[in-house]
Design a protein around this motif. Structure first.
Motif, short mmCIF file in Angstrom:
data_model
loop_
_atom_site.label_atom_id
_atom_site.label_comp_id
_atom_site.label_asym_id
_atom_site.label_seq_id
_atom_site.Cartn_x
_atom_site.Cartn_y
_atom_site.Cartn_z
N THR A 247 0.80 -1.06 0.01
CA THR A 247 0.09 -0.24 -0.41
C THR A 247 0.94 0.86 -0.20
OG1 THR A 247 -0.47 0.60 2.27
CG2 THR A 247 -1.80 -1.26 1.42
N ASP A 248 0.03 2.11 -0.76
CA ASP A 248 1.23 3.57 0.06
C ASP A 248 1.11 3.81 0.93
OD1 ASP A 248 0.34 3.63 -3.42
OD2 ASP A 248 -0.93 5.35 -2.92
N GLU A 249 0.70 3.97 1.69
CA GLU A 249 0.68 4.62 3.23
C GLU A 249 2.37 3.48 4.28
OE1 GLU A 249 -1.89 2.96 1.82
OE2 GLU A 249 -3.14 4.90 2.42
N GLN A 250 2.60 2.43 3.58
CA GLN A 250 3.04 1.71 3.91
C GLN A 250 4.51 1.77 2.82
OE1 GLN A 250 1.55 -2.70 2.88
NE2 GLN A 250 1.74 -3.33 5.09
N TYR A 255 9.60 5.46 3.14
CA TYR A 255 10.15 6.87 2.36
C TYR A 255 9.33 8.16 2.70
CZ TYR A 255 13.24 3.68 0.04
OH TYR A 255 14.15 2.40 0.01
N PRO A 256 9.44 9.04 3.89
CA PRO A 256 8.22 9.43 4.55
C PRO A 256 8.47 11.08 3.18
CG PRO A 256 9.80 9.11 7.05
CD PRO A 256 10.54 8.57 5.05
N SER A 257 9.83 11.16 3.16
CA SER A 257 9.63 12.26 2.14
C SER A 257 9.68 11.99 0.63
CB SER A 257 11.15 13.24 2.76
OG SER A 257 12.37 11.67 2.06
N GLY A 262 8.44 9.74 -7.02
CA GLY A 262 9.37 9.13 -5.87
C GLY A 262 8.63 7.98 -6.15
N LEU A 263 6.98 8.09 -5.34
CA LEU A 263 6.13 6.91 -4.44
C LEU A 263 6.76 6.50 -6.07
CD1 LEU A 263 4.37 5.87 -2.54
CD2 LEU A 263 2.58 7.02 -3.47
#
Length: 310
Positions: A247-250, A255-257, A262-263
Motif C-alpha cells: 500500500t502507499d501508506e506502507q 520513505y517519509p519524504s 518517487g512514490l
C-alpha cells in the motif's frame, strides 16, 4: 600481482565471491586497481584458453559493467603433502585486474542496519544502472552472456554511486556446469538463485532475471534477503514483501519524504522485482521489458498481478 597486493595480504581484501577474493592493488606509479585472485587450478571450459577468453572480456565496455584492465595466468611449482610425503606439483594461479571502485560492493550500503543510502533517488539510479548493465550482457552482444551469479557483492559502486556489474563472463570462462557447481554450493548465494537453476540445472537469461528481482527488492526495501537451507530460493522473503509493501501508506512509512514521482518509482520497482522472482520463469519479464518499465513506458506483462506463492 603479489607485489602490488602485499603478497595478497588480508588487510588488502576488498571482498570475495564464489570465484575468488578481491584485493586492493597499489601500482608502482601510485594508481590503484582491484585484483581478483581466482581459486587455485580454477578450470577453464573445454576448448577454450584463459588468455583468449579474458582478452575477449576485456573488449567489453559499458558504463554499468566493471572495466577489466589486465590479467595473469601462470603455472607455479608448489610443495604439498600427499600420502605422508612432500611432492612438487604444478599449480595454476590466475588473477583478473579490474578498475578500482572506491565505494566497494553493493551489499555494504543498501541494508537498513548498515546502509548509508537513505536517499531514494540514489537507490533508483542504482537499480536503473544495474538493469542497463544486464541489458548490455543479455541483448547487446553477439549472443546473451548469462551472468549466473548476480548477487549484491558482484555489483560494485564508483565514487558517484554508479553501479558496475562484476564477475560477468566467468560462466563463459569456466563453463556453465562448473559455474553452477560454484554458485549452488556456496552458502549465502542461494537466496538469489532461480528455482529451476537451483534444483534442475536449467540455465537461461531468466535465471539472471530472478537474481535481478531479488536485488531490486532488496535495494527498494532496504531489507536483507536472509536465505535459510530449507528455503533456498527465498520464497518467504518474497511473501513478506507482498504483505508489507503493498500500500502507499506502507511505502511512505519507509520513505517519509517521497514526492508523488518517487512514490510511483518505488511502486514500479516493487512490481518489477516481484515479477522477476516468479517461480515460473515463463512469467518473468525480459531485461528489455524491465528497462522500458523503469523508463516510464507501459509494458503489458507488468499489468498482471505477480503470484504470491511458489
Amino acid at each position: 600481482m603479489k607485489e602490488i597486493t602485499g603478497d595478497f595480504a588480508s588487510d588488502r581484501v576488498l571482498g570475495s565471491s564464489v570465484f575468488g577474493t578481491v584485493y586492493k592493488g597499489v601500482l608502482p606509479e601510485g594508481g590503484v586497481i582491484a585484483v581478483k585472485r581466482l581459486a587455485e587450478n580454477a578450470p577453464v571450459a573445454p576448448g577454450k584458453t584463459f588468455d583468449t577468453e579474458v582478452t575477449n572480456l576485456m573488449a567489453l565496455v559499458h558504463e554499468n559493467i566493471v572495466e577489466l584492465v589486465g590479467f595473469c595466468h601462470e603455472s607455479q611449482k608448489k610443495v604439498v603433502q600427499h600420502n605422508g610425503r612432500y611432492v612438487i606439483v604444478d599449480v595454476i594461479e590466475s588473477c583478473l585486474c579490474y578498475k578500482y571502485l572506491p565505494n566497494g560492493s553493493l551489499d555494504k550500503h543498501i541494508y537498513a542496519d548498515t546502509g548509508v543510502l537513505t536517499n531514494w533517488d540514489t537507490r533508483f539510479k542504482i537499480i536503473k544502472g544495474i538493469c542497463q548493465g544486464l541489458h548490455f550482457l543479455h541483448k547487446e552482444l553477439d549472443g546473451p552472456l548469462i551472468h549466473m551469479n548476480l548477487v549484491p557483492n558482484s555489483i560494485w559502486l564508483d565514487d558517484n554511486w554508479v553501479p558496475k556489474i562484476a564477475d560477468f563472463g566467468l560462466s563463459r570462462l569456466f563453463g556453465q556446469e562448473q559455474t553452477r557447481m560454484y554458485t549452488v554450493n556456496v552458502k549465502g548465494h542461494n537466496g538469489y538463485i532461480a528455482p529451476e537453476y537451483l534444483y534442475r540445472g536449467e540455465i537461461s537469461t531468466m535465471s539472471d532475471i530472478y537474481s535481478l528481482g531479488m536485488i531490486i527488492i532488496e535495494i527498494t526495501t532496504g531489507e536483507k534477503n536472509r536465505c535459510v537451507s530449507e528455503d533456498r530460493s527465498s520464497r518467504k522473503f518474497v511473501d513478506n514483501v507482498h504483505q508489507h509493501w503493498n500500500t502507499d501508506e506502507q511505502i511512505i512509512q519507509k520513505y517519509p519524504s517521497l514526492g508523488p514521482n518517487g512514490l510511483q518509482q518505488v511502486k514500479a520497482c516493487l512490481v518489477i522485482g516481484l515479477k522477476c522472482v516468479e517461480a515460473d520463469r515463463n512469467k518473468r519479464p525480459s531485461i528489455a521489458d524491465i528497462v522500458d518499465k523503469l523508463n516510464g513506458k507501459r509494458v503489458p506483462i507488468f499489468d498482471q498481478a505477480p503470484s504470491q506463492h511458489a
